[in-house]
Design a protein around this motif. Structure first.
Motif, short mmCIF file in Angstrom:
data_model
loop_
_atom_site.label_atom_id
_atom_site.label_comp_id
_atom_site.label_asym_id
_atom_site.label_seq_id
_atom_site.Cartn_x
_atom_site.Cartn_y
_atom_site.Cartn_z
N HIS A 100 0.64 -1.35 -0.13
CA HIS A 100 0.00 0.06 -0.07
C HIS A 100 0.82 1.30 0.05
CE1 HIS A 100 -3.55 -2.32 0.70
NE2 HIS A 100 -2.94 -2.90 1.62
N LYS A 101 1.86 1.19 -0.57
CA LYS A 101 2.83 2.42 -0.78
C LYS A 101 1.96 3.54 -1.64
CE LYS A 101 7.29 0.60 -0.07
NZ LYS A 101 8.63 0.43 -0.37
N PRO A 102 2.05 4.85 -1.09
CA PRO A 102 1.23 5.76 -1.86
C PRO A 102 1.85 6.04 -3.45
CG PRO A 102 2.04 6.68 0.17
CD PRO A 102 2.58 5.33 0.26
N THR A 103 2.92 5.65 -3.80
CA THR A 103 3.70 5.78 -5.00
C THR A 103 3.40 4.53 -5.74
OG1 THR A 103 5.83 5.27 -4.01
CG2 THR A 103 5.15 7.41 -4.06
N ALA A 104 2.87 3.55 -5.36
CA ALA A 104 2.63 2.39 -6.02
C ALA A 104 2.03 2.38 -7.37
CB ALA A 104 2.06 1.19 -5.14
N LYS A 105 2.32 1.58 -8.17
CA LYS A 105 1.94 1.45 -9.58
C LYS A 105 0.42 0.83 -9.25
CE LYS A 105 5.79 1.42 -12.65
NZ LYS A 105 6.25 0.68 -13.62
N SER A 106 -0.39 1.26 -10.11
CA SER A 106 -2.00 0.54 -10.18
C SER A 106 -1.84 -1.01 -10.38
CB SER A 106 -2.78 1.03 -10.76
OG SER A 106 -2.62 0.86 -12.43
N THR A 107 -2.86 -1.65 -10.16
CA THR A 107 -3.01 -3.00 -10.21
C THR A 107 -3.01 -3.25 -11.77
OG1 THR A 107 -4.46 -3.47 -8.35
CG2 THR A 107 -4.64 -4.92 -10.13
N ARG A 108 -3.57 -2.16 -12.58
CA ARG A 108 -3.77 -2.34 -13.93
C ARG A 108 -2.32 -2.45 -14.61
NH1 ARG A 108 -9.29 1.06 -14.67
NH2 ARG A 108 -10.57 -0.60 -14.25
N GLU A 109 -1.52 -1.16 -14.20
CA GLU A 109 -0.24 -1.11 -14.77
C GLU A 109 0.86 -2.25 -14.46
OE1 GLU A 109 0.70 3.70 -14.07
OE2 GLU A 109 0.44 2.60 -12.39
N ILE A 110 0.68 -2.74 -13.24
CA ILE A 110 1.42 -4.19 -12.98
C ILE A 110 1.07 -5.34 -13.80
CG2 ILE A 110 1.97 -5.84 -11.39
CD1 ILE A 110 1.91 -3.47 -9.22
N LEU A 111 -0.20 -5.34 -13.95
CA LEU A 111 -0.98 -6.34 -14.95
C LEU A 111 -0.32 -6.24 -16.37
CD1 LEU A 111 -4.42 -6.83 -13.56
CD2 LEU A 111 -2.46 -8.63 -13.55
N GLY A 112 -0.25 -4.94 -16.78
CA GLY A 112 0.26 -4.72 -18.29
C GLY A 112 1.83 -4.81 -18.27
N ALA A 113 2.29 -4.50 -17.27
CA ALA A 113 3.98 -4.90 -17.23
C ALA A 113 4.03 -6.42 -17.22
CB ALA A 113 4.59 -4.21 -15.87
#
Length: 115
Positions: free
Chosen positions: A74-87
């Motif tokens: 839950h880091k405030p600067t974390a990429k979104s779930t969608r961004e990680i799935l895209g990566a």
């Protein structure tokens, strides 16, 4: 005659290897999808979520593993779930299979919206 047999064997061996790679890719993709879905469901018992997370961290490349860690922490600067799935999609399928993260459908849990 032997040349034809070796040629046929080589063709089938290559097709088998391609099939094994497809199965491996699908298995890894399913694991990441399950990690995300389990995490977003806010499970009471974290045993299964831990198992999935540990499995993912064993094979994910460093950058994606760090992004996933930031998200799960839950880091405030974390990429979104969608961004990680895209990566992960790019990692598994290649750059030519890149899609806009906003095209990934996500049904948020009422407790949070980590899209």
């Amino acid at each position: 005659m032997k040349e034809i047999q070796y040629s046929i064997k080589h063709t089938y061996d290559r097709q088998l290897e391609d099939y094994k790679n497809i199965i491996s890719t699908r298995t890894k993709a399913a694991l990441i999808a399950e990690v995300m879905a389990e995490w977003l469901s806010f499970p009471e018992d974290h045993k299964h979520l831990n198992k999935l997370s540990f499995e993912a961290f064993l094979w994910l490349p460093k950058g994606i593993a760090e992004d996933l860690s930031d998200l799960l922490n839950h880091k405030p600067t974390a990429k979104s779930t969608r961004e990680i799935l895209g990566a992960v999609r790019i990692h598994l399928l290649g750059e030519e299979q890149k899609i806009d993260p906003n095209d990934i459908i996500h049904f948020p849990n009422k407790k949070t919206d980590n899209s």
